[in-house]
Design a protein around this motif. Structure first.
Motif, PDB file in Angstrom:
ATOM      1  N   PHE A  42      82.590  89.216  40.405  1.00 21.15           N
ATOM      2  CA  PHE A  42      83.660  88.299  40.607  1.00 21.15           C
ATOM      3  C   PHE A  42      83.268  87.014  39.616  1.00 21.15           C
ATOM      4  CE2 PHE A  42      80.412  87.364  43.799  1.00 21.15           C
ATOM      5  CZ  PHE A  42      80.469  86.112  43.604  1.00 21.15           C
ATOM      6  N   TYR A  43      84.281  86.125  39.376  1.00 19.91           N
ATOM      7  CA  TYR A  43      84.196  85.169  38.394  1.00 19.91           C
ATOM      8  C   TYR A  43      84.141  83.959  39.362  1.00 19.91           C
ATOM      9  CZ  TYR A  43      84.538  87.883  34.421  1.00 19.91           C
ATOM     10  OH  TYR A  43      84.437  88.976  33.500  1.00 19.91           O
ATOM     11  N   ALA A  44      83.350  82.818  39.250  1.00 21.38           N
ATOM     12  CA  ALA A  44      83.319  81.780  39.860  1.00 21.38           C
ATOM     13  C   ALA A  44      82.904  80.589  38.978  1.00 21.38           C
ATOM     14  CB  ALA A  44      82.139  81.624  41.028  1.00 21.38           C
ATOM     15  N   VAL A  45      83.815  79.304  39.309  1.00 17.14           N
ATOM     16  CA  VAL A  45      83.539  78.079  38.501  1.00 17.14           C
ATOM     17  C   VAL A  45      82.371  77.259  39.485  1.00 17.14           C
ATOM     18  CG1 VAL A  45      85.597  76.875  39.642  1.00 17.14           C
ATOM     19  CG2 VAL A  45      84.815  76.213  37.371  1.00 17.14           C
ATOM     20  N   LEU A  46      81.811  76.511  38.638  1.00 16.21           N
ATOM     21  CA  LEU A  46      80.643  75.584  38.965  1.00 16.21           C
ATOM     22  C   LEU A  46      81.442  74.516  39.917  1.00 16.21           C
ATOM     23  CD1 LEU A  46      77.630  74.651  39.038  1.00 16.21           C
ATOM     24  CD2 LEU A  46      78.357  73.326  36.918  1.00 16.21           C
ATOM     25  N   MET A  47      80.818  74.145  40.945  1.00 17.71           N
ATOM     26  CA  MET A  47      80.838  72.778  41.718  1.00 17.71           C
ATOM     27  C   MET A  47      79.639  72.093  41.581  1.00 17.71           C
ATOM     28  SD  MET A  47      82.987  74.667  45.100  1.00 17.71           S
ATOM     29  CE  MET A  47      83.133  72.843  45.803  1.00 17.71           C
ATOM     30  N   THR A  48      79.965  70.547  41.250  1.00 13.15           N
ATOM     31  CA  THR A  48      78.755  69.823  41.122  1.00 13.15           C
ATOM     32  C   THR A  48      79.124  68.388  41.519  1.00 13.15           C
ATOM     33  OG1 THR A  48      77.322  68.979  39.142  1.00 13.15           O
ATOM     34  CG2 THR A  48      79.700  69.275  38.760  1.00 13.15           C
ATOM     35  N   SER A  69      83.616  68.383  52.438  1.00  7.83           N
ATOM     36  CA  SER A  69      81.904  68.309  52.107  1.00  7.83           C
ATOM     37  C   SER A  69      81.825  66.726  52.309  1.00  7.83           C
ATOM     38  CB  SER A  69      81.991  68.421  50.676  1.00  7.83           C
ATOM     39  OG  SER A  69      80.367  68.259  50.570  1.00  7.83           O
ATOM     40  N   SER A  70      80.437  66.516  52.647  1.00  2.00           N
ATOM     41  CA  SER A  70      80.234  65.097  52.983  1.00  2.00           C
ATOM     42  C   SER A  70      79.662  64.514  51.373  1.00  2.00           C
ATOM     43  CB  SER A  70      78.792  64.759  53.784  1.00  2.00           C
ATOM     44  OG  SER A  70      77.838  65.907  53.309  1.00  2.00           O
ATOM     45  N   ARG A  71      79.715  65.219  50.616  1.00  2.00           N
ATOM     46  CA  ARG A  71      79.315  64.481  49.217  1.00  2.00           C
ATOM     47  C   ARG A  71      80.551  64.561  48.288  1.00  2.00           C
ATOM     48  NH1 ARG A  71      73.978  68.059  47.494  1.00  2.00           N
ATOM     49  NH2 ARG A  71      74.012  66.615  45.915  1.00  2.00           N
ATOM     50  N   GLN A  72      80.394  63.720  47.488  1.00  2.00           N
ATOM     51  CA  GLN A  72      81.406  63.764  46.354  1.00  2.00           C
ATOM     52  C   GLN A  72      81.181  64.934  45.444  1.00  2.00           C
ATOM     53  OE1 GLN A  72      81.791  60.056  44.184  1.00  2.00           O
ATOM     54  NE2 GLN A  72      83.720  60.684  43.085  1.00  2.00           N
ATOM     55  N   GLY A  73      82.057  65.553  44.836  1.00  2.00           N
ATOM     56  CA  GLY A  73      81.901  66.684  43.877  1.00  2.00           C
ATOM     57  C   GLY A  73      83.452  66.826  43.038  1.00  2.00           C
ATOM     58  N   TYR A  74      82.762  67.975  42.025  1.00  2.00           N
ATOM     59  CA  TYR A  74      83.607  68.241  41.069  1.00  2.00           C
ATOM     60  C   TYR A  74      83.850  69.657  40.831  1.00  2.00           C
ATOM     61  CZ  TYR A  74      83.017  63.225  40.129  1.00  2.00           C
ATOM     62  OH  TYR A  74      83.199  61.918  40.450  1.00  2.00           O
ATOM     63  N   PHE A  75      84.947  70.370  40.304  1.00  2.00           N
ATOM     64  CA  PHE A  75      85.011  71.278  39.591  1.00  2.00           C
ATOM     65  C   PHE A  75      85.005  71.291  38.437  1.00  2.00           C
ATOM     66  CE2 PHE A  75      88.171  72.101  43.632  1.00  2.00           C
ATOM     67  CZ  PHE A  75      87.432  72.875  44.160  1.00  2.00           C
ATOM     68  N   ALA A  76      83.655  71.797  37.817  1.00  2.00           N
ATOM     69  CA  ALA A  76      83.396  71.978  36.280  1.00  2.00           C
ATOM     70  C   ALA A  76      84.258  72.951  35.618  1.00  2.00           C
ATOM     71  CB  ALA A  76      81.842  71.818  36.197  1.00  2.00           C
ATOM     72  N   THR A  77      85.357  72.907  35.267  1.00  2.00           N
ATOM     73  CA  THR A  77      86.225  73.817  34.996  1.00  2.00           C
ATOM     74  C   THR A  77      86.100  74.747  33.641  1.00  2.00           C
ATOM     75  OG1 THR A  77      87.955  72.300  34.074  1.00  2.00           O
ATOM     76  CG2 THR A  77      88.293  72.760  36.201  1.00  2.00           C
ATOM     77  N   HIS A  78      85.002  74.317  33.104  1.00  2.00           N
ATOM     78  CA  HIS A  78      84.611  74.639  31.784  1.00  2.00           C
ATOM     79  C   HIS A  78      83.358  75.685  31.904  1.00  2.00           C
ATOM     80  CE1 HIS A  78      82.273  71.310  32.003  1.00  2.00           C
ATOM     81  NE2 HIS A  78      81.609  71.550  30.998  1.00  2.00           N
ATOM     82  N   ILE A  79      82.739  75.613  33.294  1.00  2.00           N
ATOM     83  CA  ILE A  79      81.583  76.448  33.454  1.00  2.00           C
ATOM     84  C   ILE A  79      81.828  77.475  34.312  1.00  2.00           C
ATOM     85  CG2 ILE A  79      79.104  76.421  34.168  1.00  2.00           C
ATOM     86  CD1 ILE A  79      79.254  73.494  33.377  1.00  2.00           C
ATOM     87  N   VAL A  80      82.047  78.757  33.953  1.00  2.00           N
ATOM     88  CA  VAL A  80      82.460  79.730  34.603  1.00  2.00           C
ATOM     89  C   VAL A  80      81.616  80.940  34.573  1.00  2.00           C
ATOM     90  CG1 VAL A  80      84.266  81.584  35.278  1.00  2.00           C
ATOM     91  CG2 VAL A  80      85.122  79.377  34.598  1.00  2.00           C
ATOM     92  N   GLY A  81      81.211  81.382  35.682  1.00  2.00           N
ATOM     93  CA  GLY A  81      80.135  82.432  35.667  1.00  2.00           C
ATOM     94  C   GLY A  81      80.546  83.975  36.225  1.00  2.00           C
ATOM     95  N   MET A  82      79.856  85.015  35.920  1.00  2.00           N
ATOM     96  CA  MET A  82      80.361  86.194  36.517  1.00  2.00           C
ATOM     97  C   MET A  82      79.015  86.500  37.332  1.00  2.00           C
ATOM     98  SD  MET A  82      81.055  89.899  34.581  1.00  2.00           S
ATOM     99  CE  MET A  82      79.285  90.088  34.175  1.00  2.00           C
ATOM    100  N   PHE A  83      79.439  86.989  38.559  1.00  2.00           N
ATOM    101  CA  PHE A  83      78.229  87.244  39.592  1.00  2.00           C
ATOM    102  C   PHE A  83      78.758  88.501  40.444  1.00  2.00           C
ATOM    103  CE2 PHE A  83      78.644  82.673  39.045  1.00  2.00           C
ATOM    104  CZ  PHE A  83      77.681  82.185  38.912  1.00  2.00           C
ATOM    105  N   ASN A  84      77.893  88.979  41.121  1.00  2.00           N
ATOM    106  CA  ASN A  84      77.865  90.175  42.225  1.00  2.00           C
ATOM    107  C   ASN A  84      77.378  89.836  43.516  1.00  2.00           C
ATOM    108  OD1 ASN A  84      75.033  90.673  42.244  1.00  2.00           O
ATOM    109  ND2 ASN A  84      75.336  91.932  40.420  1.00  2.00           N
ATOM    110  N   MET A  85      77.541  90.562  44.610  1.00  2.00           N
ATOM    111  CA  MET A  85      77.483  90.061  45.862  1.00  2.00           C
ATOM    112  C   MET A  85      75.712  89.708  45.930  1.00  2.00           C
ATOM    113  SD  MET A  85      79.946  89.429  47.492  1.00  2.00           S
ATOM    114  CE  MET A  85      79.013  88.949  49.059  1.00  2.00           C
ATOM    115  N   ASP A  86      74.981  90.273  45.384  1.00  2.00           N
ATOM    116  CA  ASP A  86      73.603  89.985  45.416  1.00  2.00           C
ATOM    117  C   ASP A  86      73.160  88.732  44.702  1.00  2.00           C
ATOM    118  OD1 ASP A  86      72.995  92.583  46.264  1.00  2.00           O
ATOM    119  OD2 ASP A  86      72.535  93.479  44.244  1.00  2.00           O
ATOM    120  N   SER A  87      74.259  87.962  44.089  1.00  2.00           N
ATOM    121  CA  SER A  87      73.977  86.800  43.659  1.00  2.00           C
ATOM    122  C   SER A  87      74.256  85.731  44.632  1.00  2.00           C
ATOM    123  CB  SER A  87      75.047  86.265  42.374  1.00  2.00           C
ATOM    124  OG  SER A  87      74.601  87.314  41.486  1.00  2.00           O
ATOM    125  N   VAL A  88      74.997  86.103  45.701  1.00  2.00           N
ATOM    126  CA  VAL A  88      75.526  85.066  46.504  1.00  2.00           C
ATOM    127  C   VAL A  88      74.331  84.537  47.482  1.00  2.00           C
ATOM    128  CG1 VAL A  88      77.325  84.770  48.494  1.00  2.00           C
ATOM    129  CG2 VAL A  88      77.848  85.829  46.702  1.00  2.00           C
TER     130      VAL A  88
END
Length: 113
Positions: A42-48, A69-88
């Motif tokens: 799957f593809y996922a976008v970084l949250m930071t 979330s209790s913390r302020q955050g952002y979707f970094a819409t230009h940083i998308v990675g490919m992962f599998n379930m072993d990555s979760v």
């Protein structure tokens, strides 16, 4: 981790940083379930918490997620990675609410393409 992920689910995975290190970060699954079922990735976008490139980020407001979330955050819409379930590393039991999906999808497309 066994199981599956769903589109718009918040998970935690190790994202590769610009310096080559891998660090755990929350991420938003953006690819659909059909891709995951067919290919087992799957593809996922970084949250930071950092807003280094504001033109590529979306501030995550509390009302956007099913569990705030209790913390302020952002979707970094230009940083998308490919992962599998072993990555979760962890599932957050949190999802992007349906009314924000088109907005986030459009910003990712504009940021990358």
């Amino acid at each position: 981790m066994k199981g599956k992920v769903s589109q718009w689910e918040v998970i935690e995975v190790n994202f590769q940083m610009p310096d080559g290190r891998f660090l755990p970060h929350p991420a938003l699954v953006v690819s659909n379930e059909e891709l995951f079922q067919d290919e087992e990735f799957f593809y996922a976008v970084l949250m930071t918490t950092k807003n280094f490139f504001p033109k590529y980020t979306i501030e995550i407001k509390a009302e956007m997620l099913t569990k705030a979330s209790s913390r302020q955050g952002y979707f970094a819409t230009h940083i998308v990675g490919m992962f599998n379930m072993d990555s979760v590393l962890k599932k957050q039991n949190t999802f992007l609410k349906p009314e924000y999906c088109d907005f986030v999808r459009s910003k990712i497309i504009r940021s990358i393409f």
